[in-house]
Design a protein around this motif. Structure first.
Motif, mmCIF file in Angstrom:
data_model
loop_
_atom_site.group_PDB
_atom_site.id
_atom_site.type_symbol
_atom_site.label_atom_id
_atom_site.label_comp_id
_atom_site.label_asym_id
_atom_site.label_seq_id
_atom_site.Cartn_x
_atom_site.Cartn_y
_atom_site.Cartn_z
ATOM 1 N N VAL A 1 0.838 -1.205 0.000
ATOM 2 C CA VAL A 1 0.000 0.000 0.000
ATOM 3 C C VAL A 1 0.871 1.253 0.000
ATOM 4 O O VAL A 1 0.599 2.220 -0.731
ATOM 5 C CB VAL A 1 -0.970 -0.016 1.195
ATOM 6 N N ARG A 2 1.910 1.252 0.799
ATOM 7 C CA ARG A 2 2.829 2.395 0.831
ATOM 8 C C ARG A 2 3.460 2.608 -0.547
ATOM 9 O O ARG A 2 3.556 3.746 -1.042
ATOM 10 C CB ARG A 2 3.913 2.161 1.881
ATOM 11 N N THR B 1 2.252 1.682 -3.427
ATOM 12 C CA THR B 1 1.209 2.125 -4.361
ATOM 13 C C THR B 1 1.068 3.641 -4.318
ATOM 14 O O THR B 1 1.011 4.306 -5.368
ATOM 15 C CB THR B 1 -0.129 1.453 -4.004
ATOM 16 N N ARG B 2 1.010 4.192 -3.122
ATOM 17 C CA ARG B 2 0.910 5.648 -2.993
ATOM 18 C C ARG B 2 2.174 6.334 -3.477
ATOM 19 O O ARG B 2 2.118 7.355 -4.184
ATOM 20 C CB ARG B 2 0.610 6.008 -1.530
ATOM 21 N N GLU B 3 3.341 5.782 -3.143
ATOM 22 C CA GLU B 3 4.602 6.383 -3.554
ATOM 23 C C GLU B 3 4.726 6.443 -5.076
ATOM 24 O O GLU B 3 5.275 7.404 -5.631
ATOM 25 C CB GLU B 3 5.776 5.595 -2.971
ATOM 26 N N TYR C 1 -0.300 5.928 -7.577
ATOM 27 C CA TYR C 1 -1.573 5.286 -7.917
ATOM 28 C C TYR C 1 -2.648 5.617 -6.883
ATOM 29 O O TYR C 1 -2.351 5.927 -5.729
ATOM 30 C CB TYR C 1 -1.389 3.770 -8.009
ATOM 31 N N ASP C 2 -3.901 5.497 -7.329
ATOM 32 C CA ASP C 2 -5.048 5.773 -6.477
ATOM 33 C C ASP C 2 -5.606 4.519 -5.817
ATOM 34 O O ASP C 2 -6.300 4.601 -4.803
ATOM 35 C CB ASP C 2 -6.192 6.383 -7.309
ATOM 36 N N HIS D 1 -2.890 5.691 4.079
ATOM 37 C CA HIS D 1 -2.183 6.138 2.876
ATOM 38 C C HIS D 1 -3.113 6.752 1.831
ATOM 39 O O HIS D 1 -2.644 7.168 0.764
ATOM 40 C CB HIS D 1 -1.409 4.968 2.265
ATOM 41 N N GLY D 2 -4.405 6.802 2.112
ATOM 42 C CA GLY D 2 -5.336 7.395 1.161
ATOM 43 C C GLY D 2 -5.444 6.616 -0.131
ATOM 44 O O GLY D 2 -5.587 7.202 -1.214
ATOM 45 N N VAL D 3 -5.388 5.289 -0.023
ATOM 46 C CA VAL D 3 -5.453 4.415 -1.194
ATOM 47 C C VAL D 3 -6.749 3.609 -1.156
ATOM 48 O O VAL D 3 -7.145 3.124 -0.091
ATOM 49 C CB VAL D 3 -4.235 3.456 -1.236
#
Length: 288
Positions: A28-29, A31-33, A36-37, A61-63
Motif C-alpha cells: 500500500v505504501r 502504491t501511494r509512492e 496510484y489511487d 495512505h489514502g489508497v
C-alpha cells in the motif's frame, strides 16, 4: 472544466507475493509512492487477508482497495458437481466478506470459474450453476454496495467467459444491475479481433479495465496496440478504474507463478516498473 480522470490502479503482485501485515504495509505504501489511487488485492486465499488491518493501512495512505480472484477446480461455481459448486459459492462469499471488510466496492476477475486450463467445454449444467452462483453473489454484493466484475480470460485459463460477448451474455442472464464487464487487454490480445471492438461492444457495461503487456512485462515493449485501446476508452467516455497488472517470478510466489504460467523474471524492480506504467497509462488516456 477538465473531464474526470480515471482512477489509476496497480495489482498488489507488483509489490508482494503474499498479504501478510508486512507485505500489506509495503504494497500500500509503494502504491501511494508510485502515484496510484487504487490497489487491487488478490483474494485467492481470503482467510490469509486481515481485513481490519488492511482497511486501516489503506486509510492511512489514502489508497482505495478492491479485490479480485479466480476460483479453483475443486471450488468452482461452473462445475456440474453440486459439491464443487457449493465450495465455489463459499469461496466467493469469503472473498466478498474481505471486500466489505476493507471498505472496498469492487470484486472482479474469474469469479465465475476456476482459473485453469480445462480439457472440455463448459457443461450445460455447469453453465446453469454458474449463472445461479453469480446471481447469488451479485445480490449479496449489492447489500454491501459492491460491484461484481466478470473478466473474460483467455481459453487457456477458463472455458466459460473468453470474450466481451461471452461476458455480456452471462450478465444478461444473471440480470443483476451491479454486474459489469472487467476488460483485460492482455486477454483481449488473445481472444478479441482488435483492441477497439471489445470496448465498443461492452458499452456502458464496462466497469473495470486491466492494462498489461502481451508478455506481462514493461508496457510498450510487446505487441499490444495501446494507442488504439486508449483511444477507444477515451472515445467511449469510460471514467472507471484502469489498473496495471504485471507478474514476475521474482515477486509472485512459486505456486501462483506456476498457476499463471509465469516461468521467468520479466522484471525485478517493482517500483521502476510501476512508475513507468503509471506514466505510460496516464499519457495514453490523455492522448499524448
Amino acid at each position: 472544466m477538465n473531464p474526470p480522470r480515471n482512477p489509476l490502479g496497480i495489482h498488489a503482485l507488483v509489490w508482494a507475493g503474499g498479504w501478510s501485515r508486512t507485505e500489506c504495509e509495503h504494497a500500500v505504501r509503494s502504491t501511494r509512492e508510485a502515484g496510484y489511487d487504487l490497489i487491487e488485492i488478490p483474494a485467492l486465499d481470503p482467510a490469509a487477508i486481515d481485513a481490519g488491518h488492511t482497511r486501516a493501512v489503506l486509510a492511512d495512505h489514502g489508497v482505495r482497495g478492491v479485490c479480485s480472484l479466480g476460483l479453483d477446480l475443486d471450488a468452482d461455481i461452473s462445475s456440474p458437481d453440486p459439491d464443487v459448486m457449493r465450495r465455489g459459492d463459499a469461496k466467493l462469499a469469503d472473498a466478498l466478506a474481505v471486500v466489505a471488510g476493507i471498505g472496498g466496492d469492487y470484486l472482479g476477475g474469474a469469479v465465475y470459474s476456476a482459473l485453469a486450463k480445462y480439457d472440455h467445454p463448459l457443461h450445460p449444467r455447469g453453465r446453469e450453476n454458474m449463472i445461479a452462483g453469480l446471481k447469488r453473489l451479485a445480490r449479496a454484493a449489492a447489500d454491501h454496495g459492491v460491484t461484481v466484475g466478470l473478466e473474460p480470460v483467455n481459453r487457456y485459463e477458463s472455458n466459460a467467459i473468453n470474450t466481451v460477448a461471452d461476458a455480456l451474455a452471462v450478465i444478461e442472464e444473471v440480470g443483476e444491475p451491479n454486474v459489469v464487464v472487467h476488460l483485460d487487454v492482455y486477454h483481449a490480445n488473445i481472444e478479441e479481433r482488435d483492441f477497439v471492438a471489445p470496448v465498443v461492444e461492452a458499452g456502458d457495461k464496462l466497469g473495470y479495465v486491466h492494462i498489461g503487456e502481451s508478455h506481462r512485462g514493461y508496457l510498450g515493449t510487446g505487441t499490444i496496440d495501446f494507442p488504439a485501446f486508449f483511444g477507444a476508452l477515451k472515445s467511449s467516455g469510460y471514467t472507471g478504474p484502469v489498473t496495471f497488472e504485471s507478474f514476475s517470478r521474482a515477486v509472485v510466489s512459486p505456486d501462483l507463478s506456476d498457476r499463471l504460467a509465469v516461468w521467468r523474471d520479466l522484471w525485478t524492480d517493482g517500483m521502476d516498473l510501476a512508475k513507468q506504467a503509471r506514466q505510460f497509462i496516464a499519457a495514453g488516456l490523455a492522448g499524448d
